[in-house]
Write a protein that holds these residues in place. Structure first.
Motif, PDB file in Angstrom:
ATOM      1  N   TYR A  43       0.842  -1.198   0.000  1.00  0.00           N
ATOM      2  CA  TYR A  43       0.000   0.000   0.000  1.00  0.00           C
ATOM      3  C   TYR A  43       0.880   1.252   0.000  1.00  0.00           C
ATOM      4  CZ  TYR A  43      -4.114  -2.772   1.473  1.00  0.00           C
ATOM      5  OH  TYR A  43      -5.145  -3.660   1.556  1.00  0.00           O
ATOM      6  N   ARG A  44       1.902   1.231   0.850  1.00  0.00           N
ATOM      7  CA  ARG A  44       2.775   2.395   0.957  1.00  0.00           C
ATOM      8  C   ARG A  44       3.542   2.625  -0.348  1.00  0.00           C
ATOM      9  NH1 ARG A  44       3.320   4.009   6.247  1.00  0.00           N
ATOM     10  NH2 ARG A  44       2.577   2.541   7.812  1.00  0.00           N
ATOM     11  N   THR A  77     -12.412  10.293  10.010  1.00  0.00           N
ATOM     12  CA  THR A  77     -10.987  10.509   9.760  1.00  0.00           C
ATOM     13  C   THR A  77     -10.136   9.688  10.720  1.00  0.00           C
ATOM     14  OG1 THR A  77     -11.425  12.766   8.995  1.00  0.00           O
ATOM     15  CG2 THR A  77      -9.162  12.261   9.647  1.00  0.00           C
ATOM     16  N   GLU A  78     -10.575   9.604  11.968  1.00  0.00           N
ATOM     17  CA  GLU A  78      -9.859   8.828  12.982  1.00  0.00           C
ATOM     18  C   GLU A  78      -9.843   7.345  12.621  1.00  0.00           C
ATOM     19  OE1 GLU A  78      -9.689   8.997  17.855  1.00  0.00           O
ATOM     20  OE2 GLU A  78     -11.610   9.312  16.841  1.00  0.00           O
ATOM     21  N   VAL A  79     -10.993   6.832  12.204  1.00  0.00           N
ATOM     22  CA  VAL A  79     -11.074   5.427  11.790  1.00  0.00           C
ATOM     23  C   VAL A  79     -10.215   5.198  10.554  1.00  0.00           C
ATOM     24  CG1 VAL A  79     -12.615   3.662  10.837  1.00  0.00           C
ATOM     25  CG2 VAL A  79     -13.345   5.019  12.811  1.00  0.00           C
ATOM     26  N   LEU A  80     -10.265   6.120   9.595  1.00  0.00           N
ATOM     27  CA  LEU A  80      -9.478   5.992   8.372  1.00  0.00           C
ATOM     28  C   LEU A  80      -7.992   5.950   8.681  1.00  0.00           C
ATOM     29  CD1 LEU A  80      -9.243   5.975   5.301  1.00  0.00           C
ATOM     30  CD2 LEU A  80      -9.471   8.457   5.324  1.00  0.00           C
ATOM     31  N   VAL A  93      -7.186   2.510   9.980  1.00  0.00           N
ATOM     32  CA  VAL A  93      -7.228   1.546   8.876  1.00  0.00           C
ATOM     33  C   VAL A  93      -5.914   1.605   8.096  1.00  0.00           C
ATOM     34  CG1 VAL A  93      -8.296   1.035   6.640  1.00  0.00           C
ATOM     35  CG2 VAL A  93      -9.740   1.484   8.621  1.00  0.00           C
ATOM     36  N   ALA A  94      -5.422   2.819   7.845  1.00  0.00           N
ATOM     37  CA  ALA A  94      -4.181   3.008   7.098  1.00  0.00           C
ATOM     38  C   ALA A  94      -2.972   2.461   7.843  1.00  0.00           C
ATOM     39  CB  ALA A  94      -3.972   4.487   6.796  1.00  0.00           C
ATOM     40  N   LYS A  95      -3.070   2.390   9.168  1.00  0.00           N
ATOM     41  CA  LYS A  95      -1.975   1.838   9.966  1.00  0.00           C
ATOM     42  C   LYS A  95      -1.995   0.314   9.986  1.00  0.00           C
ATOM     43  CE  LYS A  95      -1.504   5.818  13.112  1.00  0.00           C
ATOM     44  NZ  LYS A  95      -0.077   6.088  12.880  1.00  0.00           N
ATOM     45  N   GLY A  96      -3.030  -0.287   9.363  1.00  0.00           N
ATOM     46  CA  GLY A  96      -3.103  -1.736   9.264  1.00  0.00           C
ATOM     47  C   GLY A  96      -3.886  -2.418  10.359  1.00  0.00           C
ATOM     48  N   LEU A  97      -4.603  -1.662  11.186  1.00  0.00           N
ATOM     49  CA  LEU A  97      -5.382  -2.267  12.266  1.00  0.00           C
ATOM     50  C   LEU A  97      -6.637  -2.935  11.713  1.00  0.00           C
ATOM     51  CD1 LEU A  97      -3.533  -0.253  13.848  1.00  0.00           C
ATOM     52  CD2 LEU A  97      -5.410  -0.038  15.493  1.00  0.00           C
ATOM     53  N   TYR A 145      -5.666   5.887  -0.377  1.00  0.00           N
ATOM     54  CA  TYR A 145      -6.127   7.272  -0.217  1.00  0.00           C
ATOM     55  C   TYR A 145      -5.563   7.871   1.072  1.00  0.00           C
ATOM     56  CZ  TYR A 145      -9.402  11.151   0.614  1.00  0.00           C
ATOM     57  OH  TYR A 145      -9.947  12.388   0.867  1.00  0.00           O
ATOM     58  N   ALA A 146      -5.649   7.107   2.163  1.00  0.00           N
ATOM     59  CA  ALA A 146      -5.194   7.610   3.459  1.00  0.00           C
ATOM     60  C   ALA A 146      -3.685   7.828   3.487  1.00  0.00           C
ATOM     61  CB  ALA A 146      -5.604   6.632   4.564  1.00  0.00           C
ATOM     62  N   ILE A 147      -2.938   6.887   2.906  1.00  0.00           N
ATOM     63  CA  ILE A 147      -1.486   6.992   2.921  1.00  0.00           C
ATOM     64  C   ILE A 147      -1.015   8.156   2.043  1.00  0.00           C
ATOM     65  CG2 ILE A 147       0.642   5.821   2.252  1.00  0.00           C
ATOM     66  CD1 ILE A 147      -0.610   3.206   3.162  1.00  0.00           C
ATOM     67  N   GLU A 148      -1.698   8.350   0.907  1.00  0.00           N
ATOM     68  CA  GLU A 148      -1.343   9.471   0.030  1.00  0.00           C
ATOM     69  C   GLU A 148      -1.466  10.800   0.762  1.00  0.00           C
ATOM     70  OE1 GLU A 148      -4.013   8.881  -3.222  1.00  0.00           O
ATOM     71  OE2 GLU A 148      -2.550   7.737  -4.391  1.00  0.00           O
ATOM     72  N   ARG A 149      -2.366  10.847   1.733  1.00  0.00           N
ATOM     73  CA  ARG A 149      -2.588  12.083   2.487  1.00  0.00           C
ATOM     74  C   ARG A 149      -1.852  12.109   3.822  1.00  0.00           C
ATOM     75  NH1 ARG A 149      -5.686  11.058  -1.210  1.00  0.00           N
ATOM     76  NH2 ARG A 149      -6.910  12.621  -2.357  1.00  0.00           N
ATOM     77  N   GLY A 150      -0.990  11.108   4.028  1.00  0.00           N
ATOM     78  CA  GLY A 150      -0.159  11.096   5.226  1.00  0.00           C
ATOM     79  C   GLY A 150      -0.875  10.756   6.504  1.00  0.00           C
TER      80      GLY A 150
END
Length: 233
Positions: free
Chosen positions: A150-151, A176-179, A182-186, A224-229
Motif C-alpha cells: 500500500y505504501r 478521519t480517525e477510523v481511516l 485503517v491506514a496503519k493496518g489495524l 487514499y489515506a497513505i497518500e494524504r499522510g
C-alpha cells in the motif's frame, strides 16, 4: 484462540453463507464439511474458475473461500469477476502458496484476506467470520507485506490532476480517525477496541467513508489515506 467462538453478526442473525472453491475434491469437501459443522451455511462449491463465477452469482454467498490455482480460469481472475459483479461479496483466499507475488496479486484483485492451507480448522473458521464483516485477515507475516505494498503504491507519482475534479468531500472527525487507523493496518476489531466503540460502528464509518470518497474497497481506502499522510499521524 478466543476469537474462534465469536460471531460478529450476533447469535440471533442468520448464519454466514459460504462458498468453497478448490480443484481438489477431497480438500474442497473437507473444508465445506468443517465449515458446515461449525455453523456456517455452505451454499455452493466449485472445482474450476468458470464454474466458480457462475455459481457465485447464483448462490450469492457472503464469503467466497477461494483457491488460486484453478483450471479454466485462475483464482485472481475469479476474484476480480465476482467482486465486480457483487461488491458486497468478501473473498478469503485459501492457498498453499505463501509467495509474496501471489498474496499481493490476490489483494489487488479484491480479496479481503489471505490464509495459507497450513492454517488450523479453528483459524479458518475465525478467518471466515472476520472476512464476512470486512476485516482484513492474513496469515501471520503477510499483513505487513500488504501494508508495505500500500505504501509503495501511494508513493508512486499520481496522474495529473483534473482541474474539473470536484473538491474532496469532508469527513467527520470520527471517520478521519477510523481511516487513519485503517491506514496503519489495524483490523476493525482492533479499531473498535482502541476507540471504545462497537465493531458494527467501525464498519459503518468505513462504509460511509467509502461512499463519500467514491472508493470501492479497503485497498483503495488505504491508498487514499497513505497518500494524504494519515498513517503518519
Amino acid at each position: 484462540m478466543t476469537e474462534t467462538t465469536e460471531n460478529p453478526r450476533g447469535p440471533a442473525e442468520d448464519p454466514i453463507k459460504v462458498m468453497v472453491v478448490d480443484d481438489h475434491p477431497m480438500w474442497r469437501d473437507a473444508v465445506a464439511r468443517d465449515l458446515a459443522e461449525s455453523g456456517f451455511e455452505v451454499v455452493a462449491t466449485a472445482g474450476d474458475g468458470d464454474q466458480a463465477v457462475r455459481r457465485a452469482k447464483a448462490a450469492a454467498p457472503d464469503v467466497l473461500v477461494l483457491d488460486l490455482n484453478l483450471p479454466a480460469k485462475p483464482g485472481v481472475q475469479v476474484c476480480k469477476e465476482v467482486v465486480a459483479a457483487d461488491p458486497a461479496l468478501r473473498v478469503l483466499v485459501l492457498s498453499a502458496s505463501g509467495e509474496h507475488a501471489d498474496v499481493l496479486e490476490a489483494v489487488k484483485s479484491g480479496a479481503t484476506g489471505y490464509l495459507l492451507k497450513s492454517a488450523s480448522t479453528g483459524e479458518l473458521q475465525d478467518a471466515v467470520r472476520r472476512t464476512a464483516v470486512g476485516d482484513p485477515v492474513f496469515t501471520p507475516g503477510l499483513a505487513g507485506l500488504v501494508l508495505g505494498e500500500y505504501r509503495r503504491l501511494a508513493s508512486e507519482p499520481a496522474s495529473a490532476p483534473d482541474t474539473d475534479e470536484p473538491k474532496a468531500p469532508r469527513l467527520t472527525d470520527r471517520e478521519t480517525e477510523v481511516l487513519r487507523l485503517v491506514a496503519k493496518g489495524l483490523s476493525y476489531k482492533q479499531i473498535a477496541e482502541r476507540l471504545v466503540i462497537s465493531h458494527r460502528t467501525v464498519q459503518n464509518h468505513v462504509q460511509n467513508t467509502l461512499g463519500k470518497l467514491q472508493l470501492h474497497n479497503r485497498v483503495e481506502l488505504v491508498r487514499y489515506a497513505i497518500e494524504r499522510g494519515l498513517d503518519d499521524e
